[in-house]
Design a protein around this motif. Sequence first.
Motif, PDB file in Angstrom:
ATOM      1  N   ALA A   1       0.796  -1.646  -0.281  1.00  0.00           N
ATOM      2  CA  ALA A   1      -0.306  -0.320   0.007  1.00  0.00           C
ATOM      3  C   ALA A   1       0.282   1.021  -0.126  1.00  0.00           C
ATOM      4  O   ALA A   1       0.282   2.141  -0.736  1.00  0.00           O
ATOM      5  CB  ALA A   1      -0.430   0.327   1.089  1.00  0.00           C
ATOM      6  N   ASP A   2       2.295   1.459   0.776  1.00  0.00           N
ATOM      7  CA  ASP A   2       3.211   2.928   0.359  1.00  0.00           C
ATOM      8  C   ASP A   2       3.711   3.104  -0.715  1.00  0.00           C
ATOM      9  O   ASP A   2       5.096   3.525  -0.625  1.00  0.00           O
ATOM     10  CB  ASP A   2       4.103   2.001   1.610  1.00  0.00           C
ATOM     11  N   LEU A   3       3.908   1.889  -1.477  1.00  0.00           N
ATOM     12  CA  LEU A   3       4.646   1.533  -2.928  1.00  0.00           C
ATOM     13  C   LEU A   3       3.898   2.382  -4.458  1.00  0.00           C
ATOM     14  O   LEU A   3       2.847   1.667  -3.604  1.00  0.00           O
ATOM     15  CB  LEU A   3       4.963   0.058  -2.885  1.00  0.00           C
TER      16      LEU A   3
ATOM     17  N   LYS B   1       6.366  10.882   0.787  1.00  0.00           N
ATOM     18  CA  LYS B   1       7.524  10.099   1.402  1.00  0.00           C
ATOM     19  C   LYS B   1       7.724   8.626   1.427  1.00  0.00           C
ATOM     20  O   LYS B   1       7.448   7.644   2.185  1.00  0.00           O
ATOM     21  CB  LYS B   1       7.492  10.297   2.667  1.00  0.00           C
ATOM     22  N   ARG B   2       6.996   8.619  -0.256  1.00  0.00           N
ATOM     23  CA  ARG B   2       6.529   7.024  -0.500  1.00  0.00           C
ATOM     24  C   ARG B   2       8.003   6.234  -1.111  1.00  0.00           C
ATOM     25  O   ARG B   2       8.050   7.004  -1.838  1.00  0.00           O
ATOM     26  CB  ARG B   2       5.048   6.860  -0.753  1.00  0.00           C
ATOM     27  N   VAL B   3       8.113   5.390  -1.321  1.00  0.00           N
ATOM     28  CA  VAL B   3       8.718   4.661  -1.926  1.00  0.00           C
ATOM     29  C   VAL B   3       8.459   4.852  -3.877  1.00  0.00           C
ATOM     30  O   VAL B   3       7.740   3.920  -3.255  1.00  0.00           O
ATOM     31  CB  VAL B   3       9.482   3.148  -1.811  1.00  0.00           C
ATOM     32  N   LEU B   4       8.979   4.463  -4.663  1.00  0.00           N
ATOM     33  CA  LEU B   4       8.305   4.680  -5.840  1.00  0.00           C
ATOM     34  C   LEU B   4       9.218   3.891  -6.135  1.00  0.00           C
ATOM     35  O   LEU B   4      10.959   4.194  -6.721  1.00  0.00           O
ATOM     36  CB  LEU B   4       8.953   6.438  -6.368  1.00  0.00           C
ATOM     37  N   VAL B   5       8.867   3.165  -7.544  1.00  0.00           N
ATOM     38  CA  VAL B   5       9.757   1.908  -8.402  1.00  0.00           C
ATOM     39  C   VAL B   5       9.229   2.034 -10.076  1.00  0.00           C
ATOM     40  O   VAL B   5       7.735   3.159  -9.644  1.00  0.00           O
ATOM     41  CB  VAL B   5       9.316   0.966  -8.242  1.00  0.00           C
TER      42      VAL B   5
END
Length: 262
Positions: A149-151, A181-185
């Motif tokens: 959910a945070d990605l 402030k979320r990890v992004l790919v």
Amino acid sequence: MSDEVPLRLRTEETRAKTIASYGGLLIPVAILVATQMFNDNRLAAEGQRRASEQLLQNSQRCVSDSMTYLDKAFDESSTSETLKEERRQRIATLGGLLVQVCSDGGLKLPPTLVAQLQEAKTQSTDPATRDAATQALKASQAPTAPPAADLLRVYFHISREDQRPAARKLELWLEQQTPQKRVLVVPGIELVPGNKSPDVRCPLPSDCPVAGEVAKLLNSQLTSPLLPAKANDMGGAYAASPTIRPGTIEVWFGAAEISVKP
């Protein structure tokens, strides 16, 4: 002549054999990762999702198979101190190999392996084994992959193959950013011929605000094309789809040349 040298040689030989035994278990995971990296132009969003899930499954299988192999190779009830020490050495090496695999799959080390690493750390007579076990335990306590959910998953779409190098440059830059402030790919860059206009889409309405932030970030690096400041709300059309997860964003660059600021 001291027995220290033969013992050290036996230790290193055991460690080398362990790496050779368990290293092969990582090959399926490495193949999956390489496939995702180099075939991104052939993977649609659904294919990428399946590949990610397959990576996780292989990580879990790797852990399970390794523990099974270890249990078969050594009898824990053995009273032979030599066998106990060799088991500790292999446990320490196995732990080091599996920490990264577990982390990549968003997993933690199995409690059984953690307990055995603790035993190797405190009871091994070999300093190198104690150090290896200590390092594996320390690495296993590092944060695992962020919850789904945070990605943020930002899928790039290009309409011409010659846009790929610039899109790749943007991908590498964007993955260093943390909107909200979320990890992004960026799972991949998909070639979709015929798309003419730049667009930023949010399949789920709840992701539209952060999609707008992603567009702003990309525009800070682009001279052309400029992406719409407001994300295109897809109206919740995919809300019931099990293949669309929260945090999914699509970036469509259109047909114009992608020009990135120096």
